[in-house]
Design a protein around this motif. Structure first.
Motif, PDB file in Angstrom:
ATOM      1  N   ALA A  17       0.634  -1.423   0.052  1.00 54.32           N
ATOM      2  CA  ALA A  17      -0.166  -0.008  -0.078  1.00 54.32           C
ATOM      3  C   ALA A  17       0.688   1.038   0.154  1.00 54.32           C
ATOM      4  O   ALA A  17       0.490   2.206  -0.527  1.00 54.32           O
ATOM      5  CB  ALA A  17      -0.778  -0.186   1.174  1.00 54.32           C
ATOM      6  N   LEU A  18       2.092   1.144   0.445  1.00 54.17           N
ATOM      7  CA  LEU A  18       2.982   2.314   0.688  1.00 54.17           C
ATOM      8  C   LEU A  18       4.298   1.875   0.445  1.00 54.17           C
ATOM      9  O   LEU A  18       5.171   2.182   1.289  1.00 54.17           O
ATOM     10  CB  LEU A  18       2.681   2.992   1.871  1.00 54.17           C
ATOM     11  CG  LEU A  18       3.368   4.254   2.321  1.00 54.17           C
ATOM     12  CD1 LEU A  18       2.790   5.392   1.323  1.00 54.17           C
ATOM     13  CD2 LEU A  18       3.070   4.970   3.687  1.00 54.17           C
ATOM     14  N   THR A  19       4.699   1.274  -0.719  1.00 49.17           N
ATOM     15  CA  THR A  19       5.970   0.463  -0.909  1.00 49.17           C
ATOM     16  C   THR A  19       7.207   1.170  -1.300  1.00 49.17           C
ATOM     17  O   THR A  19       7.141   2.222  -2.088  1.00 49.17           O
ATOM     18  CB  THR A  19       5.733  -0.692  -1.808  1.00 49.17           C
ATOM     19  OG1 THR A  19       6.802  -1.309  -1.938  1.00 49.17           O
ATOM     20  CG2 THR A  19       5.250  -0.069  -3.270  1.00 49.17           C
ATOM     21  N   CYS A  20       8.232   0.792  -0.646  1.00 52.85           N
ATOM     22  CA  CYS A  20       9.602   1.319  -1.134  1.00 52.85           C
ATOM     23  C   CYS A  20       9.752   0.502  -2.551  1.00 52.85           C
ATOM     24  O   CYS A  20      10.845   0.876  -2.923  1.00 52.85           O
ATOM     25  CB  CYS A  20      10.685   0.928  -0.364  1.00 52.85           C
ATOM     26  SG  CYS A  20      10.583   2.097   1.452  1.00 52.85           S
ATOM     27  N   ASP A  21       9.097  -0.707  -2.633  1.00 53.17           N
ATOM     28  CA  ASP A  21       9.401  -1.606  -3.794  1.00 53.17           C
ATOM     29  C   ASP A  21      10.776  -1.986  -3.696  1.00 53.17           C
ATOM     30  O   ASP A  21      11.236  -2.540  -2.828  1.00 53.17           O
ATOM     31  CB  ASP A  21       9.118  -0.825  -5.186  1.00 53.17           C
ATOM     32  CG  ASP A  21       8.407  -1.687  -6.170  1.00 53.17           C
ATOM     33  OD1 ASP A  21       8.243  -3.066  -5.933  1.00 53.17           O
ATOM     34  OD2 ASP A  21       8.548  -1.433  -7.391  1.00 53.17           O
ATOM     35  N   PHE A  22      11.423  -2.093  -4.854  1.00 52.62           N
ATOM     36  CA  PHE A  22      12.879  -2.501  -4.867  1.00 52.62           C
ATOM     37  C   PHE A  22      13.890  -2.098  -3.959  1.00 52.62           C
ATOM     38  O   PHE A  22      14.400  -2.933  -3.469  1.00 52.62           O
ATOM     39  CB  PHE A  22      13.463  -2.307  -6.363  1.00 52.62           C
ATOM     40  CG  PHE A  22      14.538  -3.052  -6.749  1.00 52.62           C
ATOM     41  CD1 PHE A  22      14.744  -4.216  -6.724  1.00 52.62           C
ATOM     42  CD2 PHE A  22      15.799  -2.087  -6.921  1.00 52.62           C
ATOM     43  CE1 PHE A  22      16.175  -4.869  -7.095  1.00 52.62           C
ATOM     44  CE2 PHE A  22      16.905  -2.913  -6.936  1.00 52.62           C
ATOM     45  CZ  PHE A  22      17.051  -4.175  -7.188  1.00 52.62           C
ATOM     46  N   ALA A  23      13.720  -0.724  -3.517  1.00 54.51           N
ATOM     47  CA  ALA A  23      14.727  -0.077  -2.543  1.00 54.51           C
ATOM     48  C   ALA A  23      14.410  -0.845  -1.273  1.00 54.51           C
ATOM     49  O   ALA A  23      15.364  -0.683  -0.560  1.00 54.51           O
ATOM     50  CB  ALA A  23      14.431   1.323  -2.583  1.00 54.51           C
ATOM     51  N   GLY A  24      13.187  -1.597  -1.125  1.00 55.94           N
ATOM     52  CA  GLY A  24      13.274  -2.142   0.203  1.00 55.94           C
ATOM     53  C   GLY A  24      13.485  -3.777   0.075  1.00 55.94           C
ATOM     54  O   GLY A  24      13.968  -4.068   0.922  1.00 55.94           O
TER      55      GLY A  24
ATOM     56  N   HIS B  86      -5.930   9.613  13.299  1.00 58.04           N
ATOM     57  CA  HIS B  86      -4.582   9.339  13.340  1.00 58.04           C
ATOM     58  C   HIS B  86      -4.011  10.285  12.294  1.00 58.04           C
ATOM     59  O   HIS B  86      -4.537  10.340  11.210  1.00 58.04           O
ATOM     60  CB  HIS B  86      -4.200   7.899  12.670  1.00 58.04           C
ATOM     61  CG  HIS B  86      -2.740   7.605  13.075  1.00 58.04           C
ATOM     62  ND1 HIS B  86      -1.787   8.053  12.070  1.00 58.04           N
ATOM     63  CD2 HIS B  86      -2.129   6.814  13.781  1.00 58.04           C
ATOM     64  CE1 HIS B  86      -0.718   7.660  12.664  1.00 58.04           C
ATOM     65  NE2 HIS B  86      -0.585   6.932  13.521  1.00 58.04           N
ATOM     66  N   PRO B  87      -2.883  11.015  12.335  1.00 61.04           N
ATOM     67  CA  PRO B  87      -2.436  12.288  11.531  1.00 61.04           C
ATOM     68  C   PRO B  87      -2.082  11.616  10.184  1.00 61.04           C
ATOM     69  O   PRO B  87      -1.888  12.132   9.464  1.00 61.04           O
ATOM     70  CB  PRO B  87      -1.128  12.656  12.247  1.00 61.04           C
ATOM     71  CG  PRO B  87      -1.161  11.663  13.431  1.00 61.04           C
ATOM     72  CD  PRO B  87      -2.290  10.880  13.811  1.00 61.04           C
ATOM     73  N   GLU B  88      -1.533  10.370  10.084  1.00 58.34           N
ATOM     74  CA  GLU B  88      -0.986   9.744   8.813  1.00 58.34           C
ATOM     75  C   GLU B  88      -2.258   9.542   7.756  1.00 58.34           C
ATOM     76  O   GLU B  88      -2.086   9.475   6.660  1.00 58.34           O
ATOM     77  CB  GLU B  88      -0.228   8.410   9.019  1.00 58.34           C
ATOM     78  CG  GLU B  88       0.849   8.565   9.586  1.00 58.34           C
ATOM     79  CD  GLU B  88       1.852   7.315   9.630  1.00 58.34           C
ATOM     80  OE1 GLU B  88       1.632   6.559   8.999  1.00 58.34           O
ATOM     81  OE2 GLU B  88       2.383   7.290  10.878  1.00 58.34           O
ATOM     82  N   THR B  89      -3.441   9.835   8.412  1.00 64.36           N
ATOM     83  CA  THR B  89      -4.665   9.251   7.609  1.00 64.36           C
ATOM     84  C   THR B  89      -4.819  10.343   6.500  1.00 64.36           C
ATOM     85  O   THR B  89      -5.240  10.052   5.259  1.00 64.36           O
ATOM     86  CB  THR B  89      -5.975   9.231   8.474  1.00 64.36           C
ATOM     87  OG1 THR B  89      -5.825   8.097   9.513  1.00 64.36           O
ATOM     88  CG2 THR B  89      -7.115   9.115   7.451  1.00 64.36           C
ATOM     89  N   LYS B  90      -4.187  11.559   6.824  1.00 67.78           N
ATOM     90  CA  LYS B  90      -4.510  12.650   5.500  1.00 67.78           C
ATOM     91  C   LYS B  90      -3.155  12.613   4.797  1.00 67.78           C
ATOM     92  O   LYS B  90      -3.273  13.445   3.895  1.00 67.78           O
ATOM     93  CB  LYS B  90      -4.455  14.102   6.611  1.00 67.78           C
ATOM     94  CG  LYS B  90      -5.961  13.979   7.265  1.00 67.78           C
ATOM     95  CD  LYS B  90      -5.825  15.281   8.109  1.00 67.78           C
ATOM     96  CE  LYS B  90      -7.264  15.513   8.613  1.00 67.78           C
ATOM     97  NZ  LYS B  90      -7.236  15.276  10.108  1.00 67.78           N
ATOM     98  N   LEU B  91      -2.096  12.062   5.315  1.00 72.30           N
ATOM     99  CA  LEU B  91      -0.734  12.084   4.669  1.00 72.30           C
ATOM    100  C   LEU B  91      -0.487  10.838   3.683  1.00 72.30           C
ATOM    101  O   LEU B  91       0.227  11.174   2.705  1.00 72.30           O
ATOM    102  CB  LEU B  91       0.287  12.084   5.604  1.00 72.30           C
ATOM    103  CG  LEU B  91       0.505  13.429   6.592  1.00 72.30           C
ATOM    104  CD1 LEU B  91       1.560  13.056   7.497  1.00 72.30           C
ATOM    105  CD2 LEU B  91       0.600  14.777   5.813  1.00 72.30           C
ATOM    106  N   PHE B  92      -0.923   9.543   3.975  1.00 71.99           N
ATOM    107  CA  PHE B  92      -0.618   8.654   3.068  1.00 71.99           C
ATOM    108  C   PHE B  92      -1.826   7.870   3.145  1.00 71.99           C
ATOM    109  O   PHE B  92      -2.769   7.753   3.857  1.00 71.99           O
ATOM    110  CB  PHE B  92       0.572   7.671   4.048  1.00 71.99           C
ATOM    111  CG  PHE B  92       1.734   8.439   4.287  1.00 71.99           C
ATOM    112  CD1 PHE B  92       2.521   8.702   3.413  1.00 71.99           C
ATOM    113  CD2 PHE B  92       2.044   8.842   5.530  1.00 71.99           C
ATOM    114  CE1 PHE B  92       3.963   9.342   3.442  1.00 71.99           C
ATOM    115  CE2 PHE B  92       3.275   9.642   5.722  1.00 71.99           C
ATOM    116  CZ  PHE B  92       4.061   9.838   4.965  1.00 71.99           C
ATOM    117  N   PRO B  93      -1.771   6.699   2.036  1.00 75.17           N
ATOM    118  CA  PRO B  93      -2.861   5.973   1.777  1.00 75.17           C
ATOM    119  C   PRO B  93      -2.899   4.896   3.026  1.00 75.17           C
ATOM    120  O   PRO B  93      -1.780   4.686   3.531  1.00 75.17           O
ATOM    121  CB  PRO B  93      -2.412   5.267   0.314  1.00 75.17           C
ATOM    122  CG  PRO B  93      -1.063   5.402   0.323  1.00 75.17           C
ATOM    123  CD  PRO B  93      -0.750   6.683   0.905  1.00 75.17           C
TER     124      PRO B  93
END
Length: 182
Positions: free
Chosen positions: A20-27, A62-69
């Motif tokens: 849902a909020l991936t770093c993809d290959f970097a991770g 939660h404050p992240e609700t407005k910042l990230f999916p």
């Protein structure tokens, strides 16, 4: 000297290609190095802590609700550890040297028992791995600095979806916080 390895947010939602909020290959490229660090600390009988983001579905406060999916929602596949790290965890999570912490803020210290656990076990040196270098690793590192913990960041074990932020954070750890970046 007693030490602890803290694995931060190495979950499917932050690392898997369909997360849902991936770093993809970097991770994903960190998997082998993180597994090796877990094995190294396990062999030395040092504390291993898995600190993972935990969110409730549709949490309006939660404050992240407005910042990230929405991500790392409780009881979802996205919250499980990525790849073979989940397999390693399944094999060792019952041991006294392995602790799992749910965190609801960027820092693994904020709103958790992390500091208490480290102090109870007389641990004064921590090692950080996981994602995202410039968000949760950074905020955990700043809190560790403020709490007086000697801290090392393994640069081949941290990553981010923001390459510029990742690079900035590594420099900040070393030049501003005085931490070892190996």
């Amino acid at each position: 000297m007693k030490q602890a390895l803290i694995i931060i947010d190495y979950t499917n939602d932050f690392v898997a290609s369909d997360g849902a909020l991936t770093c993809d290959f970097a991770g994903q490229i960190l998997e082998k190095s993180i597994a090796e660090k877990i094995q190294e600390f396990f062999n030395k009988k040092q504390l291993i802590i898995f600190a993972n983001d935990l969110h409730k579905e549709n949490d309006p406060y939660h404050p992240e609700t407005k910042l990230f999916p929405p991500h790392n929602i409780e009881n979802t596949e996205g919250r499980k550890l990525f790849g073979k790290i989940q397999n390693i965890y399944d094999q060792i999570n019952h041991l006294d040297e392995v602790i799992t912490l749910d965190k609801t803020r960027y820092s693994a210290f904020t709103g958790t028992r992390l500091e208490l656990i480290l102090r109870e076990r007389q641990i004064d040196e921590i090692f950080l791995v996981g994602v995202c270098t410039d968000i949760c690793i950074l905020h955990t590192a700043v809190d560790a600095y403020n709490l007086g913990f000697k801290t090392t960041i393994f640069k081949d074990c941290v990553g981010s979806f923001n390459e510029a932020g990742h690079d900035w954070a590594l420099t900040h750890f070393e030049n501003t916080l005085g931490f070892a970046v190996k």
